[in-house]
Design a protein around this motif. Structure first.
Motif, PDB file in Angstrom:
ATOM      1  N   ASP A   1       0.025  -1.214   0.094  1.00 32.74           N
ATOM      2  CA  ASP A   1       0.497   0.083   0.128  1.00 32.74           C
ATOM      3  C   ASP A   1       0.631   1.193  -0.006  1.00 32.74           C
ATOM      4  O   ASP A   1       0.128   2.348  -0.804  1.00 32.74           O
ATOM      5  CB  ASP A   1      -0.795  -0.028   1.230  1.00 32.74           C
ATOM      6  CG  ASP A   1      -1.443  -0.695   1.135  1.00 32.74           C
ATOM      7  OD1 ASP A   1      -2.474  -1.422  -0.038  1.00 32.74           O
ATOM      8  OD2 ASP A   1      -1.832  -1.379   2.317  1.00 32.74           O
TER       9      ASP A   1
ATOM     10  N   VAL B   1      -1.521   3.202  -4.398  1.00 30.43           N
ATOM     11  CA  VAL B   1       0.140   2.869  -3.683  1.00 30.43           C
ATOM     12  C   VAL B   1       0.214   3.942  -3.169  1.00 30.43           C
ATOM     13  O   VAL B   1       0.507   4.856  -4.415  1.00 30.43           O
ATOM     14  CB  VAL B   1       0.988   1.863  -4.230  1.00 30.43           C
ATOM     15  CG1 VAL B   1       2.542   1.370  -3.825  1.00 30.43           C
ATOM     16  CG2 VAL B   1       1.057   0.690  -5.022  1.00 30.43           C
TER      17      VAL B   1
ATOM     18  N   ASN C   1       1.439  -7.055  -6.699  1.00 33.28           N
ATOM     19  CA  ASN C   1      -0.159  -6.948  -6.063  1.00 33.28           C
ATOM     20  C   ASN C   1      -1.000  -7.120  -7.028  1.00 33.28           C
ATOM     21  O   ASN C   1      -1.485  -7.779  -6.673  1.00 33.28           O
ATOM     22  CB  ASN C   1      -0.281  -5.052  -5.756  1.00 33.28           C
ATOM     23  CG  ASN C   1       0.264  -4.784  -4.739  1.00 33.28           C
ATOM     24  OD1 ASN C   1       0.813  -5.413  -3.719  1.00 33.28           O
ATOM     25  ND2 ASN C   1       0.753  -3.083  -5.038  1.00 33.28           N
TER      26      ASN C   1
END
Length: 392
Positions: A232, A275, A382
């Motif tokens: 993140d 992100v 991701n």
């Protein structure tokens, strides 16, 4: 019930000169226990020192918390012959004994964790002990100087798994109630409880070989806590990551740094995919501030020397964890973060110790595509992570 921590530091050290400020895994030695104290159940943490450099460092580096307070220590109680108790008494008087529980923490025990501190506090606040001392269990067989066994029968030598062993004070954590301390003038007294810590915390820092051993233990400990989840946050050092590590100066000072334009596009794509990008640098540069503004990196933190402590604070403020962080760094002041985050990256031209401990060594050099390469790797990771989660 006010619970305070006390970290006494002396400016001079005979065994290892400047020991308290010497960098361990890229951070000043004292910052290891200080950070754990900040994130413990202590209400305030005092650093009691005769070193003005340390006081200035703390006032700048830990301005993000009101919990840390540096206080100047008298030279008389900072000499080689002064006892820790004399420093504790001086400190207690300086703050007018304004506490219910006093927790003495030693900077030379960098393996101390917030959980160790919290267990000690609970012994006093919930189990009614007057004092608490941290110990380590050892299964060594102890002998006296006259050749007599102290803790076992030589004719009935126990197996290790059947041997209770001994508890040895490791010098890391001591807690006392105010009443017990003022009455006894000793770090522990009255009804004393024990906090058992990991066996490796028994090691003391008396020589450079001890230093190297503990540094290795800290690196391995940080790595052992690594966990993987969706990334993140991408946290980036600047010099040696965004730039090629070179700074161009004129007679008026800093004049120019070189940035790779392709990195900006990679960061923009990352942000579009949720992100968050963070710039974290020890340098306080107007050029860097201007470039980060151009790249729309709102979370830009300049002049941060203790990057690990600050990053831990930043992550906590976002209700997240190190597992959700990717980090790119190139030098020793990035090393603790490199060892702690979910995924760590080092440019191809980073210093050797960083490349040795990073999860991934990039094929590109800093200022020449390293960040863009990192962005592409995170996007792929991701995507795979989210696909695997959806299949479960």
């Amino acid at each position: 019930m006010k619970k305070i921590g006390l970290i006494p530091l002396r400016k001079n050290s005979k065994g290892i000169p400047g020991k308290n400020k010497k960098k361990m895994v890229g951070r000043p030695l004292f910052s290891w226990v200080l950070t754990e104290a900040i994130f413990s159940e202590l209400d305030q943490v005092y650093v009691f020192t005769d070193d003005l450099e340390i006081i200035a460092f703390i006032e700048k580096e830990y301005s993000w918390t009101s919990k840390v307070i540096p206080i100047l220590r008298n030279e008389e109680n900072a000499s080689d012959t002064a006892s820790t108790e004399s420093a504790m008494l001086e400190f207690s008087e300086k703050i007018n004994h304004n506490y219910s529980v006093l927790c003495l923490l030693q900077a030379t025990s960098p393996l101390t964790l917030a959980t160790d501190i919290n267990i000690a506090l609970e012994k006093i606040t919930k189990e009614s002990y007057d004092g608490v001392v941290s110990v380590v269990k050892t299964h060594r067989f102890i002998w006296g100087k006259e050749g007599e066994p102290i803790n076992y029968d030589v004719f009935n030598r126990p197996r290790r798994q059947d041997f209770e062993g001994l508890l040895i004070e490791n010098g890391a954590v001591y807690c006392t109630t105010k009443a017990a301390f003022i009455d006894s003038k000793n770090r522990v007294s009255g009804k004393i409880g024990l906090v058992e810590m990991a066996e490796e915390t028994l090691m003391e820092i008396d020589s450079l070989s001890d230093w190297d051993s503990i540094e290795t233990l800290l690196i391995n400990r940080q790595k052992s806590k690594k966990q993987n989840q969706r990334i993140d946050f991408l946290v980036l050092d600047v010099d040696g990551v965004f730039t090629d590590g070179c700074v161009y100066y004129s007679q008026d000072g800093e004049m120019a740094k070189k940035f790779d334009m392709r990195d900006g596009m990679g960061l923009e794509i990352l942000r579009q995919n949720n992100v968050e990008v963070v710039a974290l640098t020890s340098e306080d540069s107007k050029l860097v501030a201007q470039r980060m503004k151009k790249l729309q990196i709102e979370n830009t933190f300049l002049g941060v020397k203790d990057k690990y402590s600050f990053l831990k604070h930043f992550i906590a403020s976002r209700n997240s964890s190190f597992a959700a962080v990717a980090y790119v760094g190139d030098d020793v002041n990035d090393l603790t973060n490199i060892c702690s985050v979910g995924w760590s990256f080092a440019p191809a031209n980073a210093v050797d110790v960083v490349k040795m401990n990073a999860d991934i060594v990039l094929s590109h050099h800093s200022g020449n595509g390293a960040i863009r390469e990192t962005c592409e790797m995170i996007m792929k990771y991701n995507k795979r992570y989210e696909m695997s989660r959806s299949e479960k």
